[in-house]
Scaffold this active site. Structure first.
Site, PDB file in Angstrom:
ATOM      1  N   GLU A  34       0.917  -1.206   0.187  1.00  0.00           N
ATOM      2  CA  GLU A  34       0.034  -0.049  -0.016  1.00  0.00           C
ATOM      3  C   GLU A  34       0.861   1.217   0.071  1.00  0.00           C
ATOM      4  O   GLU A  34       1.854   1.350   0.883  1.00  0.00           O
ATOM      5  CB  GLU A  34      -1.081  -0.020   1.348  1.00  0.00           C
ATOM      6  CG  GLU A  34      -2.093  -1.187   1.135  1.00  0.00           C
ATOM      7  CD  GLU A  34      -3.032  -0.509   0.508  1.00  0.00           C
ATOM      8  OE1 GLU A  34      -3.264   0.683  -0.050  1.00  0.00           O
ATOM      9  OE2 GLU A  34      -4.259  -1.470   0.540  1.00  0.00           O
TER      10      GLU A  34
ATOM     11  N   ASP B  61      -6.983   1.583  -8.176  1.00  0.00           N
ATOM     12  CA  ASP B  61      -5.547   2.017  -7.554  1.00  0.00           C
ATOM     13  C   ASP B  61      -4.610   0.938  -8.108  1.00  0.00           C
ATOM     14  O   ASP B  61      -5.029  -0.359  -8.550  1.00  0.00           O
ATOM     15  CB  ASP B  61      -5.530   2.008  -6.030  1.00  0.00           C
ATOM     16  CG  ASP B  61      -6.001   0.574  -5.565  1.00  0.00           C
ATOM     17  OD1 ASP B  61      -7.098   0.052  -5.956  1.00  0.00           O
ATOM     18  OD2 ASP B  61      -5.571  -0.109  -4.544  1.00  0.00           O
TER      19      ASP B  61
ATOM     20  N   HIS C 259      -3.722  -3.215  -8.288  1.00  0.00           N
ATOM     21  CA  HIS C 259      -5.169  -3.764  -7.800  1.00  0.00           C
ATOM     22  C   HIS C 259      -6.103  -3.474  -8.804  1.00  0.00           C
ATOM     23  O   HIS C 259      -6.965  -4.351  -8.995  1.00  0.00           O
ATOM     24  CB  HIS C 259      -5.456  -2.989  -6.703  1.00  0.00           C
ATOM     25  CG  HIS C 259      -6.623  -3.386  -5.570  1.00  0.00           C
ATOM     26  ND1 HIS C 259      -7.119  -2.922  -4.564  1.00  0.00           N
ATOM     27  CD2 HIS C 259      -7.082  -4.873  -5.800  1.00  0.00           C
ATOM     28  CE1 HIS C 259      -8.087  -3.652  -4.188  1.00  0.00           C
ATOM     29  NE2 HIS C 259      -7.827  -4.763  -4.840  1.00  0.00           N
TER      30      HIS C 259
END
Length: 277
Positions: free
Chosen positions: A148, A196, A186
């Site tokens: 992330e 994303d 993603h």
């Protein structure tokens, strides 16, 4: 000694884990305790001999035996999935990933300042991919690592953040022998519902060996070229073809993410398709 890595003034610095722990032990003591307890449960499961819950139900107990092989190892990831957090700070994301109620996590979180937070052991399954598909894989959580990036989805990614990402990817690629094409986003694996990492510098990563990119010189594909098959060969879920086209263009085109392939888009797709076959 285990270490985290950080970039500062163009130099990769090694930060001992105990230094980070000294700053965060009190703040995250409760969640670290939960992590340790859950990891212990998984460790005990691996030590069971025979495994207590893995008998075949339709085979009589006296016809089943467990004999330990000497040839085995820990499952390793084949993919790295890159996300943006869609949140406002690393601390906010850490809180999200340390609340049971959210049910979500990632292996690594990389801040805007380049700081790297490792949150799930690489060998454990993090809940980052959700409902997704890439090629024939439908449980991406079980075969991938999730990273992330602290980013709200509409802002540029800082040099410090991308440099740290490349440093982490370099280690993961070498350690787990992840193929070049195994570094994806993603939105690639969940084109119907995710965007994303948005506006992400995929070309820069590809130049470092993380993901494929198209050549500067492109060819017009032959008349029989099937764009749906090409997208499927690359890995995209084409059950919703417009969504797959948007995901492809979000990754490789970026200046236009409509669900229609222009001639240039088709040439890019043809070039990449030939790299995957």
């Amino acid at each position: 000694m285990k270490q985290l890595h950080n970039w500062k003034n163009g130099l990769l610095l090694s930060i001992p884990l105990f230094a980070l722990a000294a700053c965060s032990t009190n703040k995250y003591a409760a969640t670290n305790k939960v992590y340790k307890e859950q990891a212990k449960v998984f460790g005990n499961t691996l030590k069971e001999m025979p495994p207590l819950t893995q008998n075949a139900e339709m085979v009589a107990p006296d016809q089943q035996f467990f004999i330990g092989s000497v040839n085995f190892g820990i499952r390793k990831p084949n993919f790295v999935i890159i996300h943006h957090t869609a949140q406002t700070s690393t601390d906010q994301t850490i809180r999200t990933f340390t609340l049971k109620s959210t049910g979500t996590s990632a292996h690594y979180v990389i801040g805007r300042d380049g700081k790297v937070v490792h949150m799930v052991n690489d060998y454990l399954r993090a809940n980052h991919a959700g409902v997704a598909k890439w090629g024939n894989e439908t449980d991406l959580n079980s075969c991938s690592l999730g990273i992330e990036l602290d980013n709200n989805g509409n802002e540029p990614y800082s040099d410090e953040q991308i440099n740290s990402l490349i440093a982490v990817l370099t280690t993961l690629k070498k350690k787990y022998n992840i193929p070049v094409q195994g570094f994806i986003g993603h939105s690639d694996i969940a084109p119907k519902r995710k965007i994303d990492p948005n506006k992400f510098p995929w070309k820069k990563l590809a130049e470092q060996g993380f993901g494929l990119w198209y050549d500067d010189v492109l060819q017009i594909p032959p008349p029989e070229f099937d764009v749906a098959i090409a997208l499927r060969i690359i890995g995209y879920d084409i059950s919703n073809l417009p969504a797959a086209i948007i995901a492809f263009k979000r990754h490789f085109v970026q200046t236009d993410i409509t669900p229609v392939l222009t001639q240039t888009d088709t040439m890019i797709l043809f070039n990449l398709y030939r790299k995957y076959i």
